[in-house]
Design a protein around this motif. Structure first.
Motif, PDB file in Angstrom:
ATOM      1  N   PHE A 177     -62.896 -41.425-174.449  1.00  0.00           N
ATOM      2  CA  PHE A 177     -61.553 -41.172-173.930  1.00  0.00           C
ATOM      3  C   PHE A 177     -60.609 -40.686-175.042  1.00  0.00           C
ATOM      4  CE2 PHE A 177     -63.151 -43.571-170.336  1.00  0.00           C
ATOM      5  CZ  PHE A 177     -62.720 -42.757-169.308  1.00  0.00           C
ATOM      6  N   GLN A 180     -50.149 -37.112-168.027  1.00  0.00           N
ATOM      7  CA  GLN A 180     -51.329 -37.228-168.892  1.00  0.00           C
ATOM      8  C   GLN A 180     -50.943 -37.650-170.301  1.00  0.00           C
ATOM      9  OE1 GLN A 180     -52.734 -33.282-168.300  1.00  0.00           O
ATOM     10  NE2 GLN A 180     -53.614 -33.749-166.295  1.00  0.00           N
ATOM     11  N   GLU A 240     -69.566 -39.165-160.775  1.00  0.00           N
ATOM     12  CA  GLU A 240     -68.289 -39.639-161.338  1.00  0.00           C
ATOM     13  C   GLU A 240     -67.450 -40.256-160.219  1.00  0.00           C
ATOM     14  OE1 GLU A 240     -67.181 -39.628-164.453  1.00  0.00           O
ATOM     15  OE2 GLU A 240     -68.607 -38.351-165.493  1.00  0.00           O
ATOM     16  N   HIS A 256     -58.775 -48.342-172.599  1.00  0.00           N
ATOM     17  CA  HIS A 256     -58.934 -46.886-172.443  1.00  0.00           C
ATOM     18  C   HIS A 256     -57.596 -46.245-172.075  1.00  0.00           C
ATOM     19  CE1 HIS A 256     -58.565 -45.782-168.194  1.00  0.00           C
ATOM     20  NE2 HIS A 256     -58.755 -44.567-168.612  1.00  0.00           N
ATOM     21  N   ARG A 277     -56.101 -31.521-157.039  1.00  0.00           N
ATOM     22  CA  ARG A 277     -54.905 -31.092-156.321  1.00  0.00           C
ATOM     23  C   ARG A 277     -54.718 -29.595-156.488  1.00  0.00           C
ATOM     24  NH1 ARG A 277     -50.307 -34.306-159.577  1.00  0.00           N
ATOM     25  NH2 ARG A 277     -48.997 -32.541-159.105  1.00  0.00           N
ATOM     26  N   ARG A 278     -54.016 -28.990-155.546  1.00  0.00           N
ATOM     27  CA  ARG A 278     -53.764 -27.539-155.556  1.00  0.00           C
ATOM     28  C   ARG A 278     -55.074 -26.784-155.748  1.00  0.00           C
ATOM     29  NH1 ARG A 278     -48.508 -26.952-155.863  1.00  0.00           N
ATOM     30  NH2 ARG A 278     -48.544 -24.805-156.559  1.00  0.00           N
ATOM     31  N   GLU A 309     -50.324 -35.194-155.608  1.00  0.00           N
ATOM     32  CA  GLU A 309     -49.145 -34.353-155.591  1.00  0.00           C
ATOM     33  C   GLU A 309     -48.195 -34.844-154.516  1.00  0.00           C
ATOM     34  OE1 GLU A 309     -48.135 -29.611-155.649  1.00  0.00           O
ATOM     35  OE2 GLU A 309     -50.084 -30.294-154.977  1.00  0.00           O
ATOM     36  N   TYR A 338     -53.266 -44.980-167.313  1.00  0.00           N
ATOM     37  CA  TYR A 338     -53.487 -45.401-165.922  1.00  0.00           C
ATOM     38  C   TYR A 338     -54.776 -46.195-165.787  1.00  0.00           C
ATOM     39  CZ  TYR A 338     -54.510 -44.917-160.920  1.00  0.00           C
ATOM     40  OH  TYR A 338     -54.828 -45.159-159.607  1.00  0.00           O
ATOM     41  N   LEU A 379     -52.092 -37.954-160.341  1.00  0.00           N
ATOM     42  CA  LEU A 379     -53.354 -37.731-159.627  1.00  0.00           C
ATOM     43  C   LEU A 379     -53.134 -37.281-158.195  1.00  0.00           C
ATOM     44  CD1 LEU A 379     -55.295 -40.857-160.912  1.00  0.00           C
ATOM     45  CD2 LEU A 379     -55.663 -38.487-161.574  1.00  0.00           C
ATOM     46  N   CYS A 400     -61.143 -37.178-175.109  1.00  0.00           N
ATOM     47  CA  CYS A 400     -60.501 -36.541-173.949  1.00  0.00           C
ATOM     48  C   CYS A 400     -59.016 -36.322-174.208  1.00  0.00           C
ATOM     49  CB  CYS A 400     -60.658 -37.394-172.692  1.00  0.00           C
ATOM     50  SG  CYS A 400     -62.327 -37.456-172.062  1.00  0.00           S
ATOM     51  N   TYR A 401     -58.414 -37.223-174.982  1.00  0.00           N
ATOM     52  CA  TYR A 401     -56.990 -37.091-175.307  1.00  0.00           C
ATOM     53  C   TYR A 401     -56.780 -36.304-176.606  1.00  0.00           C
ATOM     54  CZ  TYR A 401     -55.489 -40.170-171.558  1.00  0.00           C
ATOM     55  OH  TYR A 401     -55.215 -40.695-170.325  1.00  0.00           O
ATOM     56  N   ASP A 447     -61.212 -40.638-161.453  1.00  0.00           N
ATOM     57  CA  ASP A 447     -59.766 -40.775-161.647  1.00  0.00           C
ATOM     58  C   ASP A 447     -59.426 -40.973-163.120  1.00  0.00           C
ATOM     59  OD1 ASP A 447     -58.942 -40.320-159.132  1.00  0.00           O
ATOM     60  OD2 ASP A 447     -58.468 -42.392-158.623  1.00  0.00           O
ATOM     61  N   LEU A 448     -60.283 -41.739-163.801  1.00  0.00           N
ATOM     62  CA  LEU A 448     -60.043 -41.981-165.230  1.00  0.00           C
ATOM     63  C   LEU A 448     -60.085 -40.661-165.996  1.00  0.00           C
ATOM     64  CD1 LEU A 448     -62.259 -45.149-165.902  1.00  0.00           C
ATOM     65  CD2 LEU A 448     -59.891 -45.057-165.181  1.00  0.00           C
ATOM     66  N   LEU A 449     -61.031 -39.805-165.598  1.00  0.00           N
ATOM     67  CA  LEU A 449     -61.170 -38.496-166.255  1.00  0.00           C
ATOM     68  C   LEU A 449     -59.983 -37.594-165.939  1.00  0.00           C
ATOM     69  CD1 LEU A 449     -64.846 -37.241-165.886  1.00  0.00           C
ATOM     70  CD2 LEU A 449     -63.651 -37.952-167.932  1.00  0.00           C
ATOM     71  N   LEU A 450     -59.606 -37.585-164.657  1.00  0.00           N
ATOM     72  CA  LEU A 450     -58.539 -36.673-164.235  1.00  0.00           C
ATOM     73  C   LEU A 450     -57.179 -37.080-164.773  1.00  0.00           C
ATOM     74  CD1 LEU A 450     -59.591 -36.056-160.536  1.00  0.00           C
ATOM     75  CD2 LEU A 450     -59.866 -34.524-162.470  1.00  0.00           C
ATOM     76  N   ALA A 451     -57.049 -38.353-165.138  1.00  0.00           N
ATOM     77  CA  ALA A 451     -55.775 -38.808-165.698  1.00  0.00           C
ATOM     78  C   ALA A 451     -55.624 -38.379-167.162  1.00  0.00           C
ATOM     79  CB  ALA A 451     -55.667 -40.322-165.584  1.00  0.00           C
ATOM     80  N   THR A 452     -56.684 -37.856-167.742  1.00  0.00           N
ATOM     81  CA  THR A 452     -56.625 -37.380-169.133  1.00  0.00           C
ATOM     82  C   THR A 452     -56.260 -35.890-169.139  1.00  0.00           C
ATOM     83  OG1 THR A 452     -58.903 -36.616-169.271  1.00  0.00           O
ATOM     84  CG2 THR A 452     -58.532 -38.950-169.683  1.00  0.00           C
ATOM     85  N   PRO A 453     -55.922 -35.351-170.302  1.00  0.00           N
ATOM     86  CA  PRO A 453     -55.581 -33.914-170.338  1.00  0.00           C
ATOM     87  C   PRO A 453     -56.795 -33.000-170.180  1.00  0.00           C
ATOM     88  CG  PRO A 453     -54.725 -35.090-172.271  1.00  0.00           C
ATOM     89  CD  PRO A 453     -55.691 -35.996-171.608  1.00  0.00           C
ATOM     90  N   LEU A 454     -57.961 -33.568-169.993  1.00  0.00           N
ATOM     91  CA  LEU A 454     -59.177 -32.755-169.848  1.00  0.00           C
ATOM     92  C   LEU A 454     -59.065 -31.909-168.579  1.00  0.00           C
ATOM     93  CD1 LEU A 454     -61.725 -32.827-171.636  1.00  0.00           C
ATOM     94  CD2 LEU A 454     -62.784 -34.269-169.922  1.00  0.00           C
ATOM     95  N   ARG A 455     -59.184 -30.597-168.726  1.00  0.00           N
ATOM     96  CA  ARG A 455     -59.065 -29.704-167.572  1.00  0.00           C
ATOM     97  C   ARG A 455     -60.342 -29.777-166.722  1.00  0.00           C
ATOM     98  NH1 ARG A 455     -55.052 -29.965-167.440  1.00  0.00           N
ATOM     99  NH2 ARG A 455     -53.319 -29.197-168.651  1.00  0.00           N
ATOM    100  N   ARG A 513     -50.568 -43.628-158.098  1.00  0.00           N
ATOM    101  CA  ARG A 513     -51.376 -42.410-158.297  1.00  0.00           C
ATOM    102  C   ARG A 513     -50.492 -41.172-158.473  1.00  0.00           C
ATOM    103  NH1 ARG A 513     -56.715 -42.014-157.240  1.00  0.00           N
ATOM    104  NH2 ARG A 513     -56.485 -40.006-156.227  1.00  0.00           N
ATOM    105  N   ARG A 532     -55.202 -22.841-155.139  1.00  0.00           N
ATOM    106  CA  ARG A 532     -54.140 -22.023-155.720  1.00  0.00           C
ATOM    107  C   ARG A 532     -54.771 -21.056-156.730  1.00  0.00           C
ATOM    108  NH1 ARG A 532     -49.991 -22.715-160.034  1.00  0.00           N
ATOM    109  NH2 ARG A 532     -51.567 -24.051-160.934  1.00  0.00           N
ATOM    110  N   ALA A 564     -49.153 -41.271-161.903  1.00  0.00           N
ATOM    111  CA  ALA A 564     -50.203 -40.919-162.879  1.00  0.00           C
ATOM    112  C   ALA A 564     -50.582 -39.440-162.818  1.00  0.00           C
ATOM    113  CB  ALA A 564     -51.438 -41.773-162.632  1.00  0.00           C
TER     114      ALA A 564
END
Lengths: 317, 345
Positions: free
Chosen positions: A101, A76, B91, A148, B312-313, A55, A81, A53, A104-105, B98-106, A48, B316, A51
């Motif tokens: 997806f 990203q 979600e 994906h 995360r963060r 910190e 992942y 996700l 999304c990318y 997690d799948l969403l957050l791993a993408t560059p989507l803010r 994680r 901030r 990936a």
């Protein structure tokens, strides 16, 4: 060649609990690297963090020489992942799922369609293109989730327990897919409890326990690092006592075990299992002395503890 | 580049939300319910006319206006959170977060995508009822401007209720918990508004105020103020029934609206009419405060949610916070100016 993944003193703490302790890991490009370890060893935490996700509490992650920033943006872009427990959007069709997806990318519309079709072919889901995701079997969903992760063509793939819940056939298919991806030049890091699978697919292993990487390298290197001695297997038709005398007198021989369950009384064959830490030349000398001492050597073989035993060894407190 | 492409969340949500018969059933049920309410109101006026009460066309128009506006307020207030309270928590439940957050989507785009997708369905409900609302104009008694006010207030309510649901969805890990949290807050705001005004009235010894701006907190208070003001405005084309105004226990301010003279609807007018006014009873324009208040509430909810949605963060501060503070301040300043200074309200 620079490392695909490098972690320097990577640490993750949850309050007072240390989930990952000073992980220094280097994974070469094109490697299929497998994490082995009991639950709570820190495998998922590591994946994680790689990936982006999670910190890190301290330490550094480098992906293809690029340092991971606080927002995890490099991940990203460079990482695909697949989590251990993943969900799928049931109310979407298979192609819509991948299209989502791809959007999304930020894949441009022209490239999106060809990417989706290509990935459906790669994971062998093209015939299920218009099916709803909820109608897919577990194995198919697993492959879809893997697809994906490939939508932005990342050089690094992180797969957390990719084989969990799959039937034997689906596991074989997944293994083949991983090999195909390796041939495509991807660096793959995966964790699994199906240890035999790791041995068959992985080119390198990392053994984790209690948040620490206790061994890392090729299977042989890991065995050696763990002090896991090689074993010799001897089938004797006569001269058991003479053989035991020779073995006891030979340096490098550890425990000697007569394997009762493998003995064949009707043929008079007795099996001996000995721990052996000698060079190939010393092994040849040992065979010669055994024969000279009058041991009737019907068969001789070398074996190592398999991963299953290794896992039990490290998982047992 | 990212901004040029449509938000993927909106595309996905619209694809899946409008799939199957359920959204059309909800829409049909919603419109059918409103039609039934209209039919009921007309039957009430028929019964009154048969019992000898003087009923004119404008009365029917006002009655329909009040019934439709309040029914839509009820539906939008309680339906919108149901669409947004599960937006982020589902979600998490579906293990797709997690799948969403791993993408560059803010996270901000995830949030805005979810909100727009949910609100677009609510907008469909609101605008689908517009033709029904236009029937009111056939009966008279209500100015088109009043219909526009209702429409604007419904949009403000949908935005505020939707944002509250979204905020709860980012805070709670489970959709059920998020939904309960949202409805509890909404109920507290509605009941709380009436309680606050009641306590204020009870504790003021001399010249207790009969109206309070606090009533704007309740969507029903704000909506009723539009209905009452429409009834009070003689210039809106309605003939005011003087006798009815005199009979009204509220001093005639709501005299024109027969429906709101009836129990239990008359209780909705609580705290809305200023009887201490020198020139006679005046309906306080609570909806104006509601427009500004709900917009500010929505911005504040979005602001908080944009922090809670981050994996995360979380707390901030960033440029985004500066922007949100600027938007909040600008809306607050413009709202205050509009409420107190600007003549066109």
């Amino acid at each position: 060649m620079s490392a695909a993944i490098q972690t320097i003193n990577l640490t993750k703490r949850y309050g007072r609990t240390v989930a990952l302790d000073q992980l220094n890991l280097t994974v070469a490009p094109g490697t299929i690297y497998g994490f082995v370890g009991p639950n709570g060893a820190g495998k998922t935490t590591t994946l994680r963090m790689l990936a982006g996700l999670l910190e890190p509490s301290s330490g550094e992650i480098r992906l293809l020489d690029e340092r991971l920033d606080r927002e995890g943006r490099a991940s990203q872009r460079l990482v695909g992942y697949m989590p251990d427990f993943f969900g799928v959007y049931d109310d979407l069709r298979v192609w819509e799922y991948l299209d989502f997806f791809a959007r999304c990318y930020n894949l441009p519309a022209a490239k999106r369609r060809s990417t989706v079709e290509g990935l459906l072919d790669l994971v062998d889901l093209a015939p299920k293109r218009d099916a709803f995701v909820q109608s897919l079997s577990r194995g198919m969903q697993q492959r879809l989730c893997l697809a994906h992760a490939l939508v932005h063509d990342p050089p690094i793939l992180l797969l957390d327990e990719p084989a969990s819940g799959l039937d034997p056939r689906a596991r074989v298919e997944l293994r083949e897919l991983l090999r195909t991806l390796r041939d495509m030049g991807k660096t793959i890091v995966l964790s699994s409890h199906i240890l035999s699978e790791l041995a068959e697919v992985c080119t390198a292993l990392g053994i984790m326990q209690g948040g620490r990487l206790i061994a890392s390298g090729s299977l042989d290197e890991v065995m050696h690092q763990l002090g896991n001695t090689r074993r010799l297997k001897l089938a004797l038709v006569r001269g058991l006592e003479q053989a035991q005398a020779v073995l006891r007198a030979t340096p490098g021989v550890g425990a000697i075990e007569v394997v009762e369950e493998e003995a064949v009384p009707s043929s008079g064959v007795v099996m001996l299992l000995i721990e052996w830490d000698g060079s190939p030349e010393a092994t040849a000398d040992l065979i010669e002395r055994l024969v000279k001492a009058g041991a009737g050597l019907a068969a001789f073989g070398s074996t190592t503890n398999d991963l299953e035993e290794l896992f039990l060894q490290i998982a047992t407190p | 580049m990212q901004m040029l492409q449509p938000n993927p969340i909106i595309v996905k949500e619209l694809r899946s939300r409008m799939r199957g018969g359920r959204p059309y059933l909800i829409l049909s049920g919603y419109l059918f319910g409103l039609c039934l309410i209209c039919y009921g109101v007309i039957r009430i006026f028929e019964a009154q006319a048969q019992s000898g009460t003087a009923i004119i066309s404008a009365h029917v128009g006002q009655g329909l206006f009040a019934a439709l506006a309040l029914a839509e307020t009820l539906l939008i207030t309680f339906l919108t959170p149901a669409l947004t309270a599960g937006a982020v928590s589902s979600e998490r439940e579906q293990l797709t977060y997690d799948l969403l957050l791993a993408t560059p989507l803010r996270p901000g785009r995830i949030l805005s995508g979810k909100l727009i997708a949910a609100l677009s369905y609510v907008l469909l409900l609101i605008f689908a009822a517009v033709p029904l609302g236009s029937v009111i104009l056939l009966f008279g008694g209500v100015a088109p401007k009043d219909l526009l006010k209702v429409l604007l207030l419904l949009l403000a309510i949908a935005l505020a209720a939707g944002m509250l649901g979204l905020l709860c969805s980012t805070i709670a890990k489970r959709t059920l918990r998020a939904t309960i949290m949202t409805y509890l807050i909404i109920m507290t705001l509605i009941v709380g508004a009436y309680l606050l005004v009641a306590v204020r009235t009870a504790t003021t010894t001399f010249g207790p105020p009969s109206s309070s701006r606090l009533m704007a907190i309740s969507p029903f208070g704000a909506m009723t103020s539009i209905v009452l003001q429409s009834a009070q405005a003689g210039g809106s084309g309605m003939v005011i029934d003087k006798a009815m105004m005199e009979r009204s226990s509220m001093g005639g301010a709501m005299g024109g609206n027969v429906l709101l003279n009836m129990q239990p609807f008359s209780s909705l007018t609580y705290g809305l009419i200023d009887n201490n006014n020198v020139g006679g009873s005046v309906v306080q324009p609570m909806y104006r405060y509601a427009y500004v208040g709900y917009t500010l509430f929505s911005i504040a909810c979005y602001w908080l949610a944009s922090h809670w949605v981050r994996p995360r963060r979380r707390w901030r501060l960033s440029l985004h916070d500066l922007l949100m503070a600027g938007v909040f301040g600008a809306v607050a300043a413009a709202g205050t100016y509009w409420l107190q200074v600007w003549p066109w309200r």
